[in-house]
Motif scaffolding. Sequence first.
Motif, PDB file in Angstrom:
ATOM      1  N   THR A 177      12.472   7.377   4.342  1.00  0.00           N
ATOM      2  CA  THR A 177      12.891   5.977   4.422  1.00  0.00           C
ATOM      3  C   THR A 177      11.966   5.209   5.350  1.00  0.00           C
ATOM      4  O   THR A 177      11.382   5.767   6.285  1.00  0.00           O
ATOM      5  CB  THR A 177      14.338   5.859   4.931  1.00  0.00           C
ATOM      6  OG1 THR A 177      14.416   6.374   6.274  1.00  0.00           O
ATOM      7  CG2 THR A 177      15.291   6.624   4.036  1.00  0.00           C
ATOM      8  N   LEU A 178      11.845   3.901   5.070  1.00  0.00           N
ATOM      9  CA  LEU A 178      10.996   3.016   5.876  1.00  0.00           C
ATOM     10  C   LEU A 178      11.686   1.669   5.995  1.00  0.00           C
ATOM     11  O   LEU A 178      12.098   1.081   4.989  1.00  0.00           O
ATOM     12  CB  LEU A 178       9.626   2.841   5.214  1.00  0.00           C
ATOM     13  CG  LEU A 178       8.625   1.940   5.950  1.00  0.00           C
ATOM     14  CD1 LEU A 178       8.137   2.622   7.224  1.00  0.00           C
ATOM     15  CD2 LEU A 178       7.446   1.594   5.046  1.00  0.00           C
ATOM     16  N   THR A 179      11.793   1.163   7.216  1.00  0.00           N
ATOM     17  CA  THR A 179      12.408  -0.143   7.437  1.00  0.00           C
ATOM     18  C   THR A 179      11.336  -1.217   7.557  1.00  0.00           C
ATOM     19  O   THR A 179      10.155  -0.924   7.762  1.00  0.00           O
ATOM     20  CB  THR A 179      13.257  -0.135   8.716  1.00  0.00           C
ATOM     21  OG1 THR A 179      12.399   0.084   9.846  1.00  0.00           O
ATOM     22  CG2 THR A 179      14.318   0.958   8.661  1.00  0.00           C
ATOM     23  N   CYS A 180      11.748  -2.463   7.438  1.00  0.00           N
ATOM     24  CA  CYS A 180      10.826  -3.589   7.549  1.00  0.00           C
ATOM     25  C   CYS A 180      10.171  -3.639   8.921  1.00  0.00           C
ATOM     26  O   CYS A 180       8.966  -3.883   9.049  1.00  0.00           O
ATOM     27  CB  CYS A 180      11.584  -4.885   7.274  1.00  0.00           C
ATOM     28  SG  CYS A 180      10.588  -6.372   7.458  1.00  0.00           S
ATOM     29  N   SER A 181      10.949  -3.386   9.964  1.00  0.00           N
ATOM     30  CA  SER A 181      10.394  -3.423  11.328  1.00  0.00           C
ATOM     31  C   SER A 181       9.367  -2.318  11.540  1.00  0.00           C
ATOM     32  O   SER A 181       8.341  -2.532  12.215  1.00  0.00           O
ATOM     33  CB  SER A 181      11.529  -3.300  12.358  1.00  0.00           C
ATOM     34  OG  SER A 181      12.261  -2.097  12.151  1.00  0.00           O
ATOM     35  N   THR A 227      10.779   8.077   7.875  1.00  0.00           N
ATOM     36  CA  THR A 227      11.766   8.964   8.492  1.00  0.00           C
ATOM     37  C   THR A 227      12.367   9.883   7.437  1.00  0.00           C
ATOM     38  O   THR A 227      12.896   9.396   6.421  1.00  0.00           O
ATOM     39  CB  THR A 227      12.894   8.148   9.149  1.00  0.00           C
ATOM     40  OG1 THR A 227      12.328   7.226  10.080  1.00  0.00           O
ATOM     41  CG2 THR A 227      13.879   9.059   9.862  1.00  0.00           C
ATOM     42  N   PRO A 228      12.290  11.202   7.625  1.00  0.00           N
ATOM     43  CA  PRO A 228      12.916  12.107   6.652  1.00  0.00           C
ATOM     44  C   PRO A 228      14.445  12.094   6.783  1.00  0.00           C
ATOM     45  O   PRO A 228      14.983  12.059   7.898  1.00  0.00           O
ATOM     46  CB  PRO A 228      12.327  13.482   7.022  1.00  0.00           C
ATOM     47  CG  PRO A 228      11.895  13.355   8.441  1.00  0.00           C
ATOM     48  CD  PRO A 228      11.547  11.926   8.682  1.00  0.00           C
ATOM     49  N   GLN A 229      15.133  12.082   5.651  1.00  0.00           N
ATOM     50  CA  GLN A 229      16.593  12.090   5.615  1.00  0.00           C
ATOM     51  C   GLN A 229      17.066  13.234   4.735  1.00  0.00           C
ATOM     52  O   GLN A 229      16.428  13.571   3.737  1.00  0.00           O
ATOM     53  CB  GLN A 229      17.124  10.767   5.055  1.00  0.00           C
ATOM     54  CG  GLN A 229      16.641   9.518   5.765  1.00  0.00           C
ATOM     55  CD  GLN A 229      17.299   9.322   7.115  1.00  0.00           C
ATOM     56  OE1 GLN A 229      18.234  10.035   7.473  1.00  0.00           O
ATOM     57  NE2 GLN A 229      16.801   8.357   7.884  1.00  0.00           N
ATOM     58  N   ARG A 278      16.454  -0.694   4.107  1.00  0.00           N
ATOM     59  CA  ARG A 278      15.282   0.189   4.148  1.00  0.00           C
ATOM     60  C   ARG A 278      14.865   0.587   2.728  1.00  0.00           C
ATOM     61  O   ARG A 278      15.652   0.498   1.789  1.00  0.00           O
ATOM     62  CB  ARG A 278      15.567   1.440   4.972  1.00  0.00           C
ATOM     63  CG  ARG A 278      16.784   2.216   4.543  1.00  0.00           C
ATOM     64  CD  ARG A 278      17.035   3.434   5.436  1.00  0.00           C
ATOM     65  NE  ARG A 278      17.100   3.084   6.828  1.00  0.00           N
ATOM     66  CZ  ARG A 278      18.182   2.613   7.452  1.00  0.00           C
ATOM     67  NH1 ARG A 278      19.305   2.408   6.750  1.00  0.00           N
ATOM     68  NH2 ARG A 278      18.157   2.331   8.718  1.00  0.00           N
ATOM     69  N   MET A 279      13.629   1.009   2.619  1.00  0.00           N
ATOM     70  CA  MET A 279      13.100   1.538   1.362  1.00  0.00           C
ATOM     71  C   MET A 279      13.331   3.046   1.331  1.00  0.00           C
ATOM     72  O   MET A 279      13.188   3.729   2.354  1.00  0.00           O
ATOM     73  CB  MET A 279      11.601   1.237   1.254  1.00  0.00           C
ATOM     74  CG  MET A 279      10.925   1.826   0.038  1.00  0.00           C
ATOM     75  SD  MET A 279       9.137   1.555   0.079  1.00  0.00           S
ATOM     76  CE  MET A 279       8.659   2.287  -1.486  1.00  0.00           C
ATOM     77  N   SER A 296      13.533  -4.624   0.118  1.00  0.00           N
ATOM     78  CA  SER A 296      14.084  -4.792   1.468  1.00  0.00           C
ATOM     79  C   SER A 296      13.000  -4.860   2.535  1.00  0.00           C
ATOM     80  O   SER A 296      13.259  -5.311   3.655  1.00  0.00           O
ATOM     81  CB  SER A 296      15.047  -3.640   1.785  1.00  0.00           C
ATOM     82  OG  SER A 296      14.343  -2.402   1.840  1.00  0.00           O
ATOM     83  N   LEU A 297      11.781  -4.435   2.209  1.00  0.00           N
ATOM     84  CA  LEU A 297      10.682  -4.531   3.170  1.00  0.00           C
ATOM     85  C   LEU A 297      10.181  -5.965   3.306  1.00  0.00           C
ATOM     86  O   LEU A 297       9.518  -6.301   4.295  1.00  0.00           O
ATOM     87  CB  LEU A 297       9.519  -3.628   2.736  1.00  0.00           C
ATOM     88  CG  LEU A 297       9.789  -2.127   2.641  1.00  0.00           C
ATOM     89  CD1 LEU A 297       8.553  -1.405   2.115  1.00  0.00           C
ATOM     90  CD2 LEU A 297      10.199  -1.566   3.989  1.00  0.00           C
TER      91      LEU A 297
END
Length: 736
Positions: A187-191, A113-115, A132-133, A166-167
């Motif tokens: 950013t990238l979350t574990c889910s 996801t771009p932030q 998140r990473m 965090s992943l």
Amino acid sequence: VMGAGISKITGAIAELGRANAQSKDAKRKLHQVIQKAGLSKDASSRMIRFALHSASSKRASNLDPAISGLLSSTMAKELVVGQRMRTLSLHPLFNHISLRHSDIFSTLCSAFTPQVYADFEEVFVQGTLSERMYITCSGSWAISGTESSSGSGSEFDGIVWLCEVSLFARVLHTRTLVTRTFADSLTLTCSDLELCIRTSPACIVTIYRYARQLLSLINREDYDMVSLRIAQVAMDTAICRNMPEFPALKTITLSSSVKFSSAFDNLRSRRLKAVEELMQPILPFFPEATYGTGIYAGLEMDSERRRTVCALSSITVLLCDRHDLFTLEQAEHSRITDRQWEELQDVMRWLEPSQDMVHVVLAFLTIRGLSKSKLVLNTLGAYNLSPEEVLLLVVEKKPEIAPCCEMLSDDQKELLRQSIRFHTMFNFAQFLQGENSPFQIHAFQASVAAEGDAALKAYLLQIVGVMCGIRGDENPNCSLFMDAKNATTLITGLEVFRHLGTSSPQAIYWHYIASRAQQLRLPTENAEHFVFARIACLTRGRGAANGEVEAAWRRLNQSEQEALTDLLLSDGITRQNFVLKFLPAFFASAFNNPHVGLHSAFIVLVDMLESMKSSAFGRPRRARSCVVNMQDLASFTDKVRCSSVFLAVAGYLSFLEKASEVTVVVATAHMQRTSQRSWAESPAQEAALLVRRMRRQFAGFDGLRDSVGRSPAGASCSPVAQASVFSLAPFVDTVI
């Protein structure tokens, strides 16, 4: 030309105007909201600048809905991969996924996801949950171990990954990250990661092993920043653990050389009816090729495993002199004849394959395919090495990848290294196609003199095995490739190499070309005939018997014929020459493409040579032979769908020199025209090309006028070619 240029400029100005109008409209609306809120001038100015930065970032990362609606979902994913590949591939884990699991990587790119952040904005704070990473993309950042956004921490720019732990685990932030300027990140979350990889068990296993290694290596007091070195070590360890185990190694020890000797001695005495039975005592010594458990199975390279088994079985059958098993699955009309088999056996007797040599040759054939694995290249960090250099690295630095080499004695390992070095020095397949020149044979002779005849014979036996295994993925128990036609070419090449230590490189090279011409029933009486003979080798005999090559040649003017004669007959020893890699592919594409043809290919080849000679590469060089990589031009020739686009390509070529090789590159703009059915060259480019070709035409007329009254009656070659006859005569007329 001016009208077209003005039109393009006008279109660009209009596009800029539309973008500027959108920005002005956004600024106006935001300004109205800010005024109603009663904010200060500094705050309103900062908000407007951030809004414009945010809009610019979103335009760069997201397609306009009107455009994205025109693309399929697959194309949209490809576009996202192209945008984010460079950023993500810097991370060892994501780089591995891109090489091994391209479909998962495509989904993963879309999951990020771009932030967008304002200046002096806290991204995460020490002591809070890491969810998140982050991968920073642009802007300036500061990271510290205090909660104060103005604390004295280290500052950085560019691409950095943070919080990847965090992943894989629930941890707290150990640092505080603050932006110094407007900035962007992914950013990238574990889910999100779980959703991407859930369809690939192999990818899940790799990530699980990587995560375990990473968590065991990192500093427990700093979960937010993991160094590249630690991530790379974790990835390397995970990959090595991904390599399959070899159960056969438990029963084969270093004393297995004695056992292999016993198996080798019993080969000829075994009169079995099937190749599988003949190979049964041999294959355990080469566990990499074992079905289901070998390293090729672990690397998911079953086609390469089958080619390896075919090469091993072909050499074994040749050693056992089993013509019946070798030709069992070959088509009857193309099967190797009894005479050819006897010639192959004569070559085998000259090679004098000892037990040590056979063991080394079979080990080489076993590990050769590993150099094609992206996973192995990633493990070794060998992205810019040749396949042969990768094999040397495997033998010397990573023996666990190639257990069959561990069974070799020190002398056998040295013989293996020597033969692999020969593969880096001389490409025998290029020699069989007439692609290289006498200069390469001259350099190879010096290497053989230094390394010895034993390494040469091992090298040539390896060549036999490699060629026998070319179509092994279709049938691993029989060499479908080594039929009567291909055996003729191989036997001819091996026969002339029997005299590598006693004959000149010119004699060896041109005797081979003359022998191939006789097999194709072509004359070899003058230089022009040798040009046709070499073209016949380069085209694998296509167009030689029916006169197609000669017809295309006769349509060239004298100057063009002289240029090609000089290219194809210069040896690189007495005269400088160009060795054109992928020239056979270029001619094959010209033959197969109805929009090109051989005559047009000759013209473009002359154009390219003139461009090279007028550049820095045409000046006198230390090396007498210059290697030119034509792969890009060969690919262009295969794809082009308009004759005018093809004939104009010389004006769009550039030449890049790297080490000892020059690469021909077709301009991207012209490469994109390959799908066009009609095209008109710009007047300036067309005029330059016409002037060059007219100059050649006039030079041909002058040469023809000067040669009147001096050429012997019936002479059919040009003055340059006629002079070349005498330089070739000592080598052609001498029986090796």
